[in-house]
Scaffold this active site. Structure first.
Site, PDB file in Angstrom:
ATOM      1  N   CYS A   1       0.860  -1.177   0.000  1.00 34.75           N
ATOM      2  CA  CYS A   1       0.000   0.000   0.000  1.00 34.75           C
ATOM      3  C   CYS A   1       0.898   1.230   0.000  1.00 34.75           C
ATOM      4  CB  CYS A   1      -0.989  -0.004   1.172  1.00 34.75           C
ATOM      5  SG  CYS A   1      -0.267   0.221   2.806  1.00 34.75           S
TER       6      CYS A   1
ATOM      7  N   ASN B   1       2.442   1.483   4.266  1.00 33.39           N
ATOM      8  CA  ASN B   1       2.688   0.217   4.954  1.00 33.39           C
ATOM      9  C   ASN B   1       2.372   0.304   6.442  1.00 33.39           C
ATOM     10  OD1 ASN B   1       5.472  -2.038   5.561  1.00 33.39           O
ATOM     11  ND2 ASN B   1       3.392  -2.578   5.024  1.00 33.39           N
TER      12      ASN B   1
ATOM     13  N   CYS C   1      -1.382   0.637   7.286  1.00 36.23           N
ATOM     14  CA  CYS C   1      -2.808   0.303   7.414  1.00 36.23           C
ATOM     15  C   CYS C   1      -3.169  -0.942   6.605  1.00 36.23           C
ATOM     16  CB  CYS C   1      -3.692   1.468   6.967  1.00 36.23           C
ATOM     17  SG  CYS C   1      -3.605   2.926   8.022  1.00 36.23           S
ATOM     18  N   ARG C   2      -3.300  -0.765   5.300  1.00 35.23           N
ATOM     19  CA  ARG C   2      -3.837  -1.835   4.462  1.00 35.23           C
ATOM     20  C   ARG C   2      -2.883  -3.009   4.263  1.00 35.23           C
ATOM     21  NH1 ARG C   2      -5.227   1.819  -0.533  1.00 35.23           N
ATOM     22  NH2 ARG C   2      -3.333   2.810   0.263  1.00 35.23           N
ATOM     23  N   SER C   3      -1.642  -2.747   3.877  1.00 29.34           N
ATOM     24  CA  SER C   3      -0.747  -3.875   3.590  1.00 29.34           C
ATOM     25  C   SER C   3      -0.363  -4.668   4.837  1.00 29.34           C
ATOM     26  CB  SER C   3       0.473  -3.438   2.780  1.00 29.34           C
ATOM     27  OG  SER C   3       1.198  -2.418   3.404  1.00 29.34           O
TER      28      SER C   3
ATOM     29  N   ASP D   1      -8.023   3.467   1.243  1.00 29.13           N
ATOM     30  CA  ASP D   1      -7.135   3.845   2.343  1.00 29.13           C
ATOM     31  C   ASP D   1      -7.991   4.382   3.494  1.00 29.13           C
ATOM     32  OD1 ASP D   1      -5.211   4.806   4.068  1.00 29.13           O
ATOM     33  OD2 ASP D   1      -4.038   5.781   2.495  1.00 29.13           O
TER      34      ASP D   1
END
Length: 164
Positions: free
Chosen positions: A13, A16, A18-20, A132
């Site tokens: 993301c 690095n 939140c999402r990934s 995001d």
């Protein structure tokens, strides 16, 4: 790097945090439950460099923990050109990350990696960006988890078929 791993997966993301790392943790839990931890290596990274070394966002960690997934041990890193030579899958959370990865991968020596949106493996969210959640409320982190859980289930099914 786990030299014994047959398949290597990198989730990406922007920062690095939140999402990934959420995808990293969710997929790691699924891989562990399937008894495939020795055969599948998992990592996560960001296209940006401003969070290097930092833990996941507290809201992402709390949302993941509410679903039984621990991501507190993860630390942010930035994508490296070498990642495209060593990972089998480099999976972006959104179209902007995907475009950044495609541009960066042109400098890789071999480009072993399949670069794609994570949602390519989803039944319910195929082709959609994982949004995001950083500037939103807690419900954004829950939506991210829903999308990641569905997508990583499909990814694990594909990889399991490759390993058989």
């Amino acid at each position: 790097m786990n030299e014994q791993a047959s398949i290597r997966v990198l989730f990406v993301c922007l920062g690095n945090i939140c999402r990934s790392p959420t995808a990293h943790g969710v997929f790691r839990a699924r891989v562990d439950a399937a008894g495939l931890a020795e055969r599948i290596e998992i990592d996560s990274a960001g296209t940006g460099d401003w969070h290097i070394g930092k833990p996941p966002d507290a809201r992402a960690a709390a949302s993941a923990a509410n679903r039984g997934v621990d991501i507190d041990d993860l630390r942010a890193r930035q994508v490296r050109v070498e990642d495209f030579d060593t990972f089998d899958y480099v999976l972006a959370m959104d179209g902007e990350n995907l475009a950044d990865l495609q541009g960066l991968s042109g400098r890789a020596s071999e480009r072993r990696a399949r670069i794609a949106l994570l949602s390519e493996f989803s039944d319910r969210y195929r082709g959609k960006s994982v949004p995001d959640p950083y500037f939103g409320g807690d419900d954004g982190f829950e939506r991210v988890l829903d999308m990641i859980e569905d997508s990583t289930d499909g990814l694990l099914a594909e990889i399991t078929a490759r390993l058989d």
